[in-house]
Scaffold this active site. Structure first.
Site, PDB file in Angstrom:
ATOM      1  N   LYS A  36      15.106-109.650  26.827  1.00 49.94           N
ATOM      2  CA  LYS A  36      14.140-110.707  25.651  1.00 49.94           C
ATOM      3  C   LYS A  36      15.231-111.343  24.958  1.00 49.94           C
ATOM      4  CE  LYS A  36      14.551-107.585  21.366  1.00 49.94           C
ATOM      5  NZ  LYS A  36      13.841-107.040  20.872  1.00 49.94           N
ATOM      6  N   THR A  43      24.583-107.984  22.893  1.00 50.43           N
ATOM      7  CA  THR A  43      25.054-107.996  21.676  1.00 50.43           C
ATOM      8  C   THR A  43      26.473-108.640  21.952  1.00 50.43           C
ATOM      9  OG1 THR A  43      24.354-106.655  20.412  1.00 50.43           O
ATOM     10  CG2 THR A  43      25.519-106.621  19.919  1.00 50.43           C
ATOM     11  N   THR A 146      19.465-100.584  25.836  1.00 51.25           N
ATOM     12  CA  THR A 146      19.039-101.649  24.481  1.00 51.25           C
ATOM     13  C   THR A 146      19.290-101.391  23.702  1.00 51.25           C
ATOM     14  OG1 THR A 146      17.518 -99.180  24.219  1.00 51.25           O
ATOM     15  CG2 THR A 146      16.088-101.574  25.167  1.00 51.25           C
ATOM     16  N   GLU A 190      37.920-107.629  11.286  1.00 47.85           N
ATOM     17  CA  GLU A 190      38.169-108.710  12.159  1.00 47.85           C
ATOM     18  C   GLU A 190      37.392-110.015  11.131  1.00 47.85           C
ATOM     19  OE1 GLU A 190      37.840-106.425  16.547  1.00 47.85           O
ATOM     20  OE2 GLU A 190      36.513-107.686  15.562  1.00 47.85           O
ATOM     21  N   MET A 323      29.762 -97.265  20.056  1.00 52.12           N
ATOM     22  CA  MET A 323      29.412 -98.270  19.955  1.00 52.12           C
ATOM     23  C   MET A 323      30.787 -99.055  21.029  1.00 52.12           C
ATOM     24  SD  MET A 323      26.904 -98.405  17.475  1.00 52.12           S
ATOM     25  CE  MET A 323      25.566 -97.365  18.065  1.00 52.12           C
ATOM     26  N   HIS A 449      61.980-106.406  31.004  1.00 52.00           N
ATOM     27  CA  HIS A 449      63.333-107.309  29.436  1.00 52.00           C
ATOM     28  C   HIS A 449      62.856-108.814  30.115  1.00 52.00           C
ATOM     29  CE1 HIS A 449      66.167-107.217  26.737  1.00 52.00           C
ATOM     30  NE2 HIS A 449      66.389-108.333  27.348  1.00 52.00           N
TER      31      HIS A 449
HETATM   32  C1  LIG Z   1      30.516-107.907  15.490  1.00 53.40           C
HETATM   33  C2  LIG Z   1      31.218-107.528  16.862  1.00 53.40           C
HETATM   34  C3  LIG Z   1      31.466-107.587  17.467  1.00 53.40           C
HETATM   35  C4  LIG Z   1      32.348-106.719  18.487  1.00 53.40           C
HETATM   36  N1  LIG Z   1      33.138-106.986  18.891  1.00 53.40           N
HETATM   37  C5  LIG Z   1      33.871-105.749  20.111  1.00 53.40           C
HETATM   38  C6  LIG Z   1      34.565-105.589  20.921  1.00 53.40           C
HETATM   39  O1  LIG Z   1      35.179-106.549  20.824  1.00 53.40           O
HETATM   40  N2  LIG Z   1      34.471-104.666  22.047  1.00 53.40           N
HETATM   41  C7  LIG Z   1      34.073-103.700  22.064  1.00 53.40           C
HETATM   42  O2  LIG Z   1      34.534-103.599  23.118  1.00 53.40           O
HETATM   43  N3  LIG Z   1      32.650-103.881  21.299  1.00 53.40           N
HETATM   44  C8  LIG Z   1      32.642-104.720  19.548  1.00 53.40           C
HETATM   45  N4  LIG Z   1      31.557-104.905  19.570  1.00 53.40           N
HETATM   46  C9  LIG Z   1      30.540-103.336  20.257  1.00 53.40           C
HETATM   47  C10 LIG Z   1      29.521-104.224  21.585  1.00 53.40           C
HETATM   48  O3  LIG Z   1      28.993-105.239  21.008  1.00 53.40           O
HETATM   49  C11 LIG Z   1      28.692-102.994  21.984  1.00 53.40           C
HETATM   50  O4  LIG Z   1      29.188-101.737  22.062  1.00 53.40           O
HETATM   51  C12 LIG Z   1      27.876-103.612  23.117  1.00 53.40           C
HETATM   52  O5  LIG Z   1      27.258-104.499  23.216  1.00 53.40           O
HETATM   53  C13 LIG Z   1      26.819-102.728  23.953  1.00 53.40           C
HETATM   54  O6  LIG Z   1      26.660-102.629  24.786  1.00 53.40           O
HETATM   55  P1  LIG Z   1      25.034-102.229  25.534  1.00 53.40           P
HETATM   56  O7  LIG Z   1      24.490-103.255  26.643  1.00 53.40           O
HETATM   57  O8  LIG Z   1      24.751-100.585  24.781  1.00 53.40           O
HETATM   58  O9  LIG Z   1      24.328-103.151  23.486  1.00 53.40           O
HETATM   59  P2  LIG Z   1      23.525-104.825  23.045  1.00 53.40           P
HETATM   60  O10 LIG Z   1      24.977-105.113  23.950  1.00 53.40           O
HETATM   61  O11 LIG Z   1      22.676-104.905  22.199  1.00 53.40           O
HETATM   62  O12 LIG Z   1      22.289-105.261  24.623  1.00 53.40           O
HETATM   63  C14 LIG Z   1      21.221-104.722  23.859  1.00 53.40           C
HETATM   64  C15 LIG Z   1      20.227-105.732  25.040  1.00 53.40           C
HETATM   65  O13 LIG Z   1      18.792-105.053  25.243  1.00 53.40           O
HETATM   66  C16 LIG Z   1      17.402-106.382  24.477  1.00 53.40           C
HETATM   67  N5  LIG Z   1      17.006-105.409  24.476  1.00 53.40           N
HETATM   68  C17 LIG Z   1      16.588-104.750  23.385  1.00 53.40           C
HETATM   69  N6  LIG Z   1      15.101-103.898  23.977  1.00 53.40           N
HETATM   70  C18 LIG Z   1      14.671-104.593  24.243  1.00 53.40           C
HETATM   71  C19 LIG Z   1      13.264-104.530  25.540  1.00 53.40           C
HETATM   72  N7  LIG Z   1      12.503-103.726  24.192  1.00 53.40           N
HETATM   73  N8  LIG Z   1      12.780-105.510  25.706  1.00 53.40           N
HETATM   74  C20 LIG Z   1      13.852-105.935  26.368  1.00 53.40           C
HETATM   75  N9  LIG Z   1      15.206-106.555  26.026  1.00 53.40           N
HETATM   76  C21 LIG Z   1      15.354-105.653  25.073  1.00 53.40           C
HETATM   77  C22 LIG Z   1      18.207-107.146  23.296  1.00 53.40           C
HETATM   78  O14 LIG Z   1      17.835-108.445  23.140  1.00 53.40           O
HETATM   79  C23 LIG Z   1      20.313-107.024  23.891  1.00 53.40           C
HETATM   80  O15 LIG Z   1      20.086-108.290  24.778  1.00 53.40           O
HETATM   81  C24 LIG Z   1      31.464-105.907  18.396  1.00 53.40           C
HETATM   82  C25 LIG Z   1      30.022-105.918  18.018  1.00 53.40           C
HETATM   83  C26 LIG Z   1      30.160-106.636  16.749  1.00 53.40           C
HETATM   84  C27 LIG Z   1      28.586-107.216  16.561  1.00 53.40           C
HETATM   85  N1  LIG Z   2      36.980-104.483  18.156  1.00 49.48           N
HETATM   86  C1  LIG Z   2      36.065-104.007  18.795  1.00 49.48           C
HETATM   87  O1  LIG Z   2      35.841-102.755  18.935  1.00 49.48           O
HETATM   88  C2  LIG Z   2      34.680-104.231  17.127  1.00 49.48           C
HETATM   89  C3  LIG Z   2      34.659-105.006  16.987  1.00 49.48           C
HETATM   90  C4  LIG Z   2      33.583-105.144  16.012  1.00 49.48           C
HETATM   91  C5  LIG Z   2      32.648-104.231  16.440  1.00 49.48           C
HETATM   92  N2  LIG Z   2      32.675-103.126  16.903  1.00 49.48           N
HETATM   93  C6  LIG Z   2      32.015-101.971  17.300  1.00 49.48           C
HETATM   94  O2  LIG Z   2      30.750-102.231  16.706  1.00 49.48           O
HETATM   95  C7  LIG Z   2      30.232-100.792  15.221  1.00 49.48           C
HETATM   96  C8  LIG Z   2      29.774-101.362  13.882  1.00 49.48           C
HETATM   97  O3  LIG Z   2      31.273-101.838  13.854  1.00 49.48           O
HETATM   98  P1  LIG Z   2      31.360-101.924  11.768  1.00 49.48           P
HETATM   99  O4  LIG Z   2      32.846-101.750  11.658  1.00 49.48           O
HETATM  100  O5  LIG Z   2      29.950-102.264  11.057  1.00 49.48           O
HETATM  101  O6  LIG Z   2      31.210-100.018  12.166  1.00 49.48           O
HETATM  102  P2  LIG Z   2      32.085 -98.678  11.565  1.00 49.48           P
HETATM  103  O7  LIG Z   2      31.074 -97.330  11.945  1.00 49.48           O
HETATM  104  O8  LIG Z   2      33.505 -99.150  12.213  1.00 49.48           O
HETATM  105  O9  LIG Z   2      32.390 -99.125   9.996  1.00 49.48           O
HETATM  106  C9  LIG Z   2      31.416 -98.690   8.617  1.00 49.48           C
HETATM  107  C10 LIG Z   2      32.705 -98.740   7.426  1.00 49.48           C
HETATM  108  O10 LIG Z   2      31.561 -98.792   6.869  1.00 49.48           O
HETATM  109  C11 LIG Z   2      31.901 -97.645   5.779  1.00 49.48           C
HETATM  110  N3  LIG Z   2      30.570 -97.465   4.627  1.00 49.48           N
HETATM  111  C12 LIG Z   2      29.632 -97.216   5.320  1.00 49.48           C
HETATM  112  N4  LIG Z   2      29.197 -96.943   3.854  1.00 49.48           N
HETATM  113  C13 LIG Z   2      29.750 -97.567   2.988  1.00 49.48           C
HETATM  114  C14 LIG Z   2      29.087 -97.981   2.326  1.00 49.48           C
HETATM  115  N5  LIG Z   2      28.458 -97.575   0.784  1.00 49.48           N
HETATM  116  N6  LIG Z   2      30.357 -98.282   0.665  1.00 49.48           N
HETATM  117  C15 LIG Z   2      31.448 -98.967   1.642  1.00 49.48           C
HETATM  118  N7  LIG Z   2      31.604 -98.820   2.841  1.00 49.48           N
HETATM  119  C16 LIG Z   2      30.797 -98.235   3.517  1.00 49.48           C
HETATM  120  C17 LIG Z   2      32.679 -96.381   6.705  1.00 49.48           C
HETATM  121  O11 LIG Z   2      33.341 -95.611   5.828  1.00 49.48           O
HETATM  122  C18 LIG Z   2      33.306 -97.329   8.047  1.00 49.48           C
HETATM  123  O12 LIG Z   2      34.532 -97.396   7.430  1.00 49.48           O
HETATM  124  C19 LIG Z   2      31.439 -99.778  15.621  1.00 49.48           C
HETATM  125  O13 LIG Z   2      31.237 -98.936  16.886  1.00 49.48           O
HETATM  126  C20 LIG Z   2      32.768-100.269  16.264  1.00 49.48           C
HETATM  127  O14 LIG Z   2      32.774 -99.533  17.241  1.00 49.48           O
HETATM  128  C21 LIG Z   2      34.313-103.076  18.056  1.00 49.48           C
END
Ligand SMILES: Cc1cc2nc3c(=O)[nH]c(=O)nc-3n(C[C@H](O)[C@H](O)[C@H](O)COP(=O)(O)OP(=O)(O)OC[C@H]3O[C@@H](n4cnc5c(N)ncnc54)[C@H](O)[C@@H]3O)c2cc1C
Ligand SMILES: NC(=O)c1ccc[n+]([C@@H]2O[C@H](COP(=O)([O-])OP(=O)(O)OC[C@H]3O[C@@H](n4cnc5c(N)ncnc54)[C@H](O)[C@@H]3O)[C@@H](O)[C@H]2O)c1
Length: 470
Positions: A36, A43, A146, A190, A323, A449
């Site tokens: 969509k 994401t 999703t 980050e 995630m 090395h």
């Molecule tokens: C700021 C940030 C940084 C991140 N950095 C990392 C990282 O460095 N390394 C890492 O491993 N992970 C990272 N993550 C986590 C990673 O983005 C997610 O784990 C990953 O995107 C999950 O993939 P997914 O396909 O399950 O879901 P998503 O990527 O969320 O994809 C789901 C898709 O489904 C679509 N969708 C939902 N409902 C519908 C519907 N009804 N019809 C049609 N389409 C729909 C949405 O629009 C979306 O595009 C990060 C996340 C965030 C927020």
């Molecule tokens: N480099 C990467 O792989 C990467 C980068 C970004 C995001 N992600 C994924 O995205 C997901 C979401 O990331 P995130 O950092 O939002 O979640 P997270 O669950 O990793 O961290 C959330 C943190 O917020 C704290 N928290 C919760 N409630 C709070 C409160 N009321 N006050 C203060 N602290 C509180 C928790 O204790 C926890 O440490 C994660 O699963 C992460 O693995 C991965």
């Protein structure tokens, strides 16, 4: 009923959905992917992994040029930040990659529908098309992919200007003076790094006693907190955010010690809510067909990713497990293999995690606190980058490699790294764990090395015997 005309219909074109679509195309299946957003990649590509790493990389370069060149023998003149161009560079990386997936869809014969999918019955998905109108597709198999959405903080409504989610933090149009982060997990740290390097005064409020989330090895967490603090990030760990409110030009946040104590008010221009993400299944009509969610909103599945209705499966952020994009990708390949061949492979004990701060933090397998909690005996080997020749030539010597191994069999149980390029180095550890290697296996493998990877080898030596250079 007429027979379903597609082998696989995928709802969601994020990492889970698009990888499954490509894999299914490669397997000769007739596949449709519904997304969509208007662009593929979900994401991760649009508002997650990719844009965050672009900002992390370029903000690090800026910070290095500002503060870390003189002692290397490089003197620079006026250094200016062009935030607009920094954001443009980020957008270029994103659009190059999302368009690349569209190309891969064409190459592998994947039908791509831009619209929102929902279940009409267990074999039929209704698609409300983004450009108006609707259509229906039927699938012998249907995959829910999703993803997830930000977990909101009650009472702090996200406007993506003063109270922001990670999406807002990836596209601010100015450098806030005071930037407050609720949640010291991976997103929080980050984004704290990015905006601190670009000039904000950053405070991270974390409920737990440690940053990086509960999964990070506690010794590693303590060390990276010290390093980030030296870089200028303020931390309030063991601190609970109670509530907050918008003021004229900023936000006031009330906090208190998690174990109770005197409340305190913190003020900021911009507040990032980063307390986690939750599965997103809104509007799918799951209740209509009887597919159940657990108490955290995750789609309930079995080991072959099947819901209660076996031809409807779910992978990625919308269901169990960390995630992470690479976890979603592994599952996407496996689910297509299950459908096509009846078997697939994801080793959940072997999924690496990387936090892209500087230095990076990376780990795979179990932490010391995991092993202690489970009563599993282990021995530890560490090696500091301050004793690694490549780190010394690079003048980047912070951090260390830590290995945990079974004291009897020497089999590796967990690997934890703080250091430059830890995210690349952990691949060796993941391979080692996947193949059940011992620390001696690593130590007896020749490493070039001078490389940072030698620290990995020396930590392995330290685990079963002694490191040479420390
Ligand atoms: C700021 C940030 C940084 C991140 N950095 C990392 C990282 O460095 N390394 C890492 O491993 N992970 C990272 N993550 C986590 C990673 O983005 C997610 O784990 C990953 O995107 C999950 O993939 P997914 O396909 O399950 O879901 P998503 O990527 O969320 O994809 C789901 C898709 O489904 C679509 N969708 C939902 N409902 C519908 C519907 N009804 N019809 C049609 N389409 C729909 C949405 O629009 C979306 O595009 C990060 C996340 C965030 C927020
Ligand atoms: N480099 C990467 O792989 C990467 C980068 C970004 C995001 N992600 C994924 O995205 C997901 C979401 O990331 P995130 O950092 O939002 O979640 P997270 O669950 O990793 O961290 C959330 C943190 O917020 C704290 N928290 C919760 N409630 C709070 C409160 N009321 N006050 C203060 N602290 C509180 C928790 O204790 C926890 O440490 C994660 O699963 C992460 O693995 C991965």
């Amino acid at each position: 009923a007429t027979e379903a005309d597609r082998d696989l219909v995928i709802i969601g074109g994020g990492v889970a959905g698009y990888v499954a679509a490509i894999k299914a195309g490669q397997e000769g299946m007739k596949v449709t992917c519904i997304e969509k957003r208007g662009t593929l990649g979900g994401t991760c590509l649009n508002v997650g992994c990719i844009p965050s790493k672009s900002l992390l990389n370029n903000s690090h370069l800026y910070h290095t040029i500002l503060h870390d060149t003189k002692h290397r023998g490089i003197e620079v003149g006026d250094v200016k930040l062009n935030l607009g161009q920094l954001m443009k560079a980020k957008e270029q990386s994103v659009s190059g990659l999302t368009k690349g997936i569209e190309f891969l869809f064409k190459k592998n014969g994947v039908e791509y529908l831009k619209g929102t999918g929902s279940f009409e019955d267990p074999h039929t998905v209704k698609v409300e098309l983004n450009d108006g109108g609707e259509t229906r597709v039927t699938g012998k198999n249907i995959l829910i992919a999703t993803g997830s959405e930000v977990t909101p903080f009650p009472g702090l409504e996200i406007d993506e200007k003063t109270i922001i989610s990670s999406t807002g933090a990836l596209s601010l149009d100015h450098v806030p003076k005071k930037f407050l982060v609720i949640g010291g997990g991976i997103i929080g740290l980050e984004m704290a790094s990015v905006w601190s390097r670009l000039g904000s005064e950053v405070t991270v409020v974390e409920y737990l006693d440690q940053i990086g989330g509960p999964g990070m090895d506690t010794e590693i967490s303590k060390n990276i907190q010290k390093i980030l603090k030296k870089q200028g990030i303020n931390f309030k760990t063991g601190t609970k955010v109670l509530n907050g409110e918008k003021t004229g030009d900023g936000v006031k946040i009330n906090v208190e010690a998690a174990k109770g104590g005197k409340p305190e008010t913190l003020e900021a221009d911009v507040v990032l809510v980063a307390i986690g993400r939750r599965p997103y299944t809104k509007g799918l009509g799951l209740e209509k067909i009887g597919i159940e969610l657990d108490e955290r909103g995750r789609v309930i599945i079995d080991q072959e990713y099947r819901t209660k209705i076996p031809h409807i499966r779910c992978v990625g952020d919308a269901t169990f497990g960390p995630m992470l994009a690479h976890k979603a990708e592994e599952e996407a390949v496996a689910v297509v293999e299950y459908i096509k061949k009846g078997y697939g492979h994801v080793n959940y004990g072997c999924i690496p995690a990387v936090m892209y701060t500087f230095p990076e933090v990376a780990w795979v397998g179990q932490s010391e606190q995991d092993l202690k909690k489970a009563g599993i005996p282990y021995r530890v080997g560490t090696f500091p980058f301050s004793a690694n020749s490549r780190a010394k030539t690079n003048l980047d010597t912070e951090g260390f490699v830590k290995m945990l191994a079974d004291p009897e069999t020497d089999r590796l149980l967990g690997i934890h790294i703080i250091g430059p390029n830890a995210g690349e180095m952990i691949a060796e550890g993941t391979l080692a764990l996947e193949y059940g290697a011992s620390s001696e296996d690593i130590a007896r493998t020749c490493h070039a090395h001078p490389t940072l990877a030698e620290a990995f080898k020396e930590a392995a030596m330290a685990t079963y015997s002694k490191a040479i250079h420390f």
